[in-house]
Design a protein around this motif. Sequence first.
Motif, mmCIF file in Angstrom:
data_model
loop_
_atom_site.group_PDB
_atom_site.id
_atom_site.type_symbol
_atom_site.label_atom_id
_atom_site.label_comp_id
_atom_site.label_asym_id
_atom_site.label_seq_id
_atom_site.Cartn_x
_atom_site.Cartn_y
_atom_site.Cartn_z
ATOM 1 N N LEU A 150 0.797 -1.220 0.000
ATOM 2 C CA LEU A 150 0.000 0.000 0.000
ATOM 3 C C LEU A 150 0.835 1.278 0.000
ATOM 4 N N THR A 151 0.373 2.230 -0.783
ATOM 5 C CA THR A 151 0.905 3.598 -0.746
ATOM 6 C C THR A 151 0.149 4.380 0.321
ATOM 7 N N LEU A 152 0.577 5.592 0.582
ATOM 8 C CA LEU A 152 -0.102 6.415 1.582
ATOM 9 C C LEU A 152 -1.580 6.624 1.245
ATOM 10 N N PRO A 153 -1.933 7.052 0.022
ATOM 11 C CA PRO A 153 -3.361 7.224 -0.265
ATOM 12 C C PRO A 153 -4.157 5.929 -0.133
ATOM 13 N N ASP A 196 -18.261 -6.309 23.986
ATOM 14 C CA ASP A 196 -17.697 -7.633 23.736
ATOM 15 C C ASP A 196 -17.045 -7.747 22.365
ATOM 16 N N SER A 197 -16.827 -6.612 21.695
ATOM 17 C CA SER A 197 -16.178 -6.644 20.386
ATOM 18 C C SER A 197 -14.735 -7.107 20.519
ATOM 19 N N PRO A 198 -14.196 -7.780 19.499
ATOM 20 C CA PRO A 198 -12.799 -8.241 19.560
ATOM 21 C C PRO A 198 -11.809 -7.079 19.596
ATOM 22 N N GLN A 199 -10.628 -7.349 20.118
ATOM 23 C CA GLN A 199 -9.523 -6.415 19.986
ATOM 24 C C GLN A 199 -9.050 -6.459 18.540
ATOM 25 N N VAL A 200 -8.951 -5.287 17.897
ATOM 26 C CA VAL A 200 -8.504 -5.189 16.515
ATOM 27 C C VAL A 200 -7.224 -4.375 16.476
ATOM 28 N N VAL A 201 -6.231 -4.869 15.733
ATOM 29 C CA VAL A 201 -4.946 -4.175 15.596
ATOM 30 C C VAL A 201 -4.604 -4.098 14.119
ATOM 31 N N ILE A 202 -4.152 -2.935 13.676
ATOM 32 C CA ILE A 202 -3.724 -2.730 12.300
ATOM 33 C C ILE A 202 -2.213 -2.489 12.303
ATOM 34 N N CYS A 203 -1.486 -3.265 11.480
ATOM 35 C CA CYS A 203 -0.021 -3.194 11.454
ATOM 36 C C CYS A 203 0.469 -2.834 10.047
ATOM 37 N N PRO A 204 0.601 -1.533 9.747
ATOM 38 C CA PRO A 204 1.084 -1.106 8.433
ATOM 39 C C PRO A 204 2.612 -1.072 8.379
ATOM 40 N N PRO A 205 3.185 -0.856 7.189
ATOM 41 C CA PRO A 205 4.626 -0.618 7.089
ATOM 42 C C PRO A 205 5.019 0.643 7.857
ATOM 43 N N PHE A 206 6.280 0.726 8.241
ATOM 44 C CA PHE A 206 6.757 1.838 9.059
ATOM 45 C C PHE A 206 6.348 3.225 8.553
ATOM 46 N N PRO A 207 6.553 3.566 7.263
ATOM 47 C CA PRO A 207 6.256 4.945 6.841
ATOM 48 C C PRO A 207 4.784 5.331 6.961
ATOM 49 N N LEU A 208 3.898 4.334 7.004
ATOM 50 C CA LEU A 208 2.473 4.610 7.047
ATOM 51 C C LEU A 208 1.916 4.695 8.464
ATOM 52 N N LEU A 209 2.711 4.389 9.459
ATOM 53 C CA LEU A 209 2.214 4.316 10.835
ATOM 54 C C LEU A 209 1.558 5.613 11.318
ATOM 55 N N PRO A 210 2.197 6.795 11.165
ATOM 56 C CA PRO A 210 1.549 8.009 11.689
ATOM 57 C C PRO A 210 0.202 8.304 11.043
ATOM 58 N N ALA A 211 0.115 8.162 9.726
ATOM 59 C CA ALA A 211 -1.133 8.469 9.026
ATOM 60 C C ALA A 211 -2.233 7.490 9.417
ATOM 61 N N VAL A 212 -1.912 6.211 9.476
ATOM 62 C CA VAL A 212 -2.905 5.215 9.868
ATOM 63 C C VAL A 212 -3.305 5.417 11.322
ATOM 64 N N GLY A 213 -2.325 5.681 12.178
ATOM 65 C CA GLY A 213 -2.622 5.920 13.584
ATOM 66 C C GLY A 213 -3.558 7.097 13.786
ATOM 67 N N HIS A 214 -3.368 8.150 13.003
ATOM 68 C CA HIS A 214 -4.245 9.327 13.093
ATOM 69 C C HIS A 214 -5.693 8.943 12.776
#
Length: 255
Positions: free
Chosen positions: A14-17, A38-56
């Motif tokens: 994936l690219t940033l967009p 009771d919803s499951p714990q969900v975690v998203i693990c992107p590549p390093f450069p995408l972490l700040p944007a996805v985290g936001h």
Amino acid sequence: MRQNFVAGNWKMNLTLPEAQALTSEIVQMLHDELLGADSPQVVICPPFPLLPAVGHLLGGGPTPALGAQNCHQKESGAYTGEVSAKLLQSIGCQYVILGHSERRQYFHEDDALLSQKLKAALTAGLKPIFCVGESLDTREAEETFDFIAKQLKDGLFHLSNEEFDQVVIAYEPIWAIGTGKTATSQQAQEVHAFIREQVAQAYDAQAAQNTTILYGGSCNAQNAREIFSQPDVDGGLIGGAALKSRDFVTIVKSF
């Protein structure tokens, strides 16, 4: 008590967009379809450069949470191209995948190194998702249990009880990653039950009962419900299907 848990490992995709679009779709679907304590714990693990944007876009809450795919064992220093656990925590990561079969195979990470990475992650306040699993050769030689027992002993069981409480284990049969092959629900259950027994021997029955153990290996929207129905399978570490919002959310809803 352990919780239902689904982590999406985007690997080097994936690219940033594209990442922003996928994250927005997942967050909206989860909001619309999975409200509840009771919803499951969900975690998203992107590549390093995408972490700040996805985290936001994830919003910094407990779920969906942000995770990284790896970290270095040192806190800082002259390690060009590497990323520390402390740095990951500072940008909002709550989890980190360690010991994925691709890291072990392509980058020659062994259990001695991974034990150092575990300590670094825990010291920084990250919760590790620690991966174990056998190759096809190992399975065909009927050495699966011995192999996984050694991975757990050498890589993980040096942790204190308090440290171990923060760890999620992922069983990923290497022969079922990216191959389209999937362990049957019975095969997954057999190994998950064995891992739980190993935890009980290394720590105690309470720790074993509380440990979240995920299945990773071509888990998808079609087979997740059957796999997750097994008593010792608490969720999945999802690869390719995590790159499709509807498939990923369907997997999360499989509980």
